[in-house]
Design an enzyme around this catalytic site. Sequence first.
Site, mmCIF file in Angstrom:
data_model
loop_
_atom_site.group_PDB
_atom_site.id
_atom_site.type_symbol
_atom_site.label_atom_id
_atom_site.label_comp_id
_atom_site.label_asym_id
_atom_site.label_seq_id
_atom_site.Cartn_x
_atom_site.Cartn_y
_atom_site.Cartn_z
ATOM 1 N N ALA A 1 0.780 -1.178 0.131
ATOM 2 C CA ALA A 1 0.002 -0.080 0.074
ATOM 3 C C ALA A 1 0.914 1.053 0.011
ATOM 4 C CB ALA A 1 -0.965 -0.092 1.311
ATOM 5 N N THR A 2 1.793 1.189 0.696
ATOM 6 C CA THR A 2 3.035 2.332 0.665
ATOM 7 C C THR A 2 3.592 2.676 -0.534
ATOM 8 O OG1 THR A 2 3.750 1.685 2.867
ATOM 9 C CG2 THR A 2 5.207 3.001 1.471
ATOM 10 N N ASN B 1 -5.658 3.441 10.823
ATOM 11 C CA ASN B 1 -5.241 2.057 11.353
ATOM 12 C C ASN B 1 -4.696 2.194 12.968
ATOM 13 O OD1 ASN B 1 -3.187 4.328 10.117
ATOM 14 N ND2 ASN B 1 -1.610 2.929 11.285
ATOM 15 N N GLN C 1 -6.561 -0.754 5.166
ATOM 16 C CA GLN C 1 -7.274 -1.331 6.436
ATOM 17 C C GLN C 1 -8.811 -1.882 6.233
ATOM 18 O OE1 GLN C 1 -6.003 -1.941 9.798
ATOM 19 N NE2 GLN C 1 -4.165 -1.116 9.512
ATOM 20 N N SER D 1 -3.772 -3.234 0.400
ATOM 21 C CA SER D 1 -2.580 -3.877 0.788
ATOM 22 C C SER D 1 -2.961 -5.538 1.233
ATOM 23 C CB SER D 1 -1.901 -3.407 2.207
ATOM 24 O OG SER D 1 -0.806 -3.917 2.515
ATOM 25 N N CYS E 1 4.332 1.435 12.250
ATOM 26 C CA CYS E 1 5.219 2.380 11.543
ATOM 27 C C CYS E 1 5.623 3.319 12.650
ATOM 28 C CB CYS E 1 4.402 3.006 10.303
ATOM 29 S SG CYS E 1 4.274 1.943 9.071
HETATM 30 N N1 PLP Z 1 -2.345 2.570 4.927
HETATM 31 C C1 PLP Z 1 -2.592 2.214 6.074
HETATM 32 C C2 PLP Z 1 -4.020 2.755 6.785
HETATM 33 C C3 PLP Z 1 -2.140 1.089 6.797
HETATM 34 O O1 PLP Z 1 -2.490 0.554 7.847
HETATM 35 C C4 PLP Z 1 -0.839 0.568 6.488
HETATM 36 C C5 PLP Z 1 -0.007 -0.239 7.118
HETATM 37 O O2 PLP Z 1 0.438 -0.237 8.114
HETATM 38 C C6 PLP Z 1 -0.410 1.174 4.989
HETATM 39 C C7 PLP Z 1 -1.031 2.100 4.551
HETATM 40 C C8 PLP Z 1 1.141 0.586 4.578
HETATM 41 O O3 PLP Z 1 0.714 -0.635 4.029
HETATM 42 P P1 PLP Z 1 1.906 -1.378 3.519
HETATM 43 O O4 PLP Z 1 2.625 -2.262 4.776
HETATM 44 O O5 PLP Z 1 1.173 -2.444 2.516
HETATM 45 O O6 PLP Z 1 2.780 -0.787 2.960
#
Ligand code: PLP
Length: 379
Positions: free
Chosen positions: A74-75, A154, A182, A202, A328
């Site tokens: 997702a990032t 999150n 999420q 994700s 994070c």
């Molecule tokens: N966006 C949200 C709301 C998340 O909870 C997360 C994960 O912590 C991410 C983005 C990032 O996801 P990924 O771990 O797939 O990069």
Amino acid sequence: MIKKSIYLDNNASTPLSAEVLECMMPFFTEHYGNPSSTNHNYGLYLERVVAQNRSTLAEIFGLQPDGIVFTASATESINLVIKGVIEQFWPNKRKLIISKIEHPAAYKTAEYLESKGVQVVYLNVDQEGFIDLEELKKQLDSTTALVSIIAANNEIGTIQNIEQIAALCKEQNVLSHFDFAQLAGKVSVNVTALHADFITLSAHKHHGPVGVGALLSHKAALSSLTPLLHGGGQEYGLRSGTLNTAHIVGLVKCFAIYHSRMQDDYNTIRSHWDYLYSSLIDDSTGFVLNGPKTNRLFTNFNFYIPGVSFGTVQQKLPNFAFSGSSACATRTGIKSYVLHALGFSQHRINNSIRIGIGRQTTRQELELLVTELQNNFRK
Ligand code: PLP
């Protein structure tokens, strides 16, 4: 060897479902090759598998297969949208609107772009994490390139009024992006009906594999992006790099499972959440919920025990794995800017506890947690 405790950090990541792993396995062992190298059967087969999975994902989320870009997280999807749109419209449209409670994937990207001269508006939120729609309305103008909003938070679970935000953006002809990392799988989403321009996913928040994500959009909106990765031209030139067939299969399978059992999953998770709420948030404990009671993600239960430090809770409950802030934020050592945006005291920001409920979580596990919390910390 890690000492096994009861895993309650499912907003950070979820265990891979056995069914998902089973679908992925043949692509690690039997079906190798490169889906873009199609002069022989190996590549042709993988190309077909990716195409089929793309169609399945498109059907689940109500869009055309050519509106999907597979990514590694997702990032990455969020970076692709935010940087891609800003670069495409620069310098005519130089405003980016996000909220003060975005995931770092969006927040840090916005800060980076701000350091390069982009005008970033950080929308305020109320005490439950809902953004102020009037403020959004005032900020939308002809210089706005993109509105990027976290669909479900999150840390505290707040689900924004996505339909209304998307509609406001459409009215003003501004592109909209929603971070569904999420929320996808927890609610039914039709990207076309929603009128959202971009949605990010994700897999690992939904019992799928770590290391794969997707960007859901439409052909026209994708054409307004500048790629992050240049190379072999995969994914319509937007995301070069050999496609990871095993992980794509795993991502699509985990959302297909959610799609087929959404109501059952919702009922179970909701009953877990209601149990935690009725057992922990009352006058006899003095514990306080962070985030709203409704319009929320029921996989997330974030609360605060007045006067008690997070470290003490961890020490007294060594048999449970939960987090104090988002995964994070833990890594970067930053205390929650999300709770800060809600206007909480420093003690509450530093010492709140996040319980993440997953499909594997049992009522018995939660009963053990509640007993420990009540015995140790009831006022
Ligand atoms: N966006 C949200 C709301 C998340 O909870 C997360 C994960 O912590 C991410 C983005 C990032 O996801 P990924 O771990 O797939 O990069």
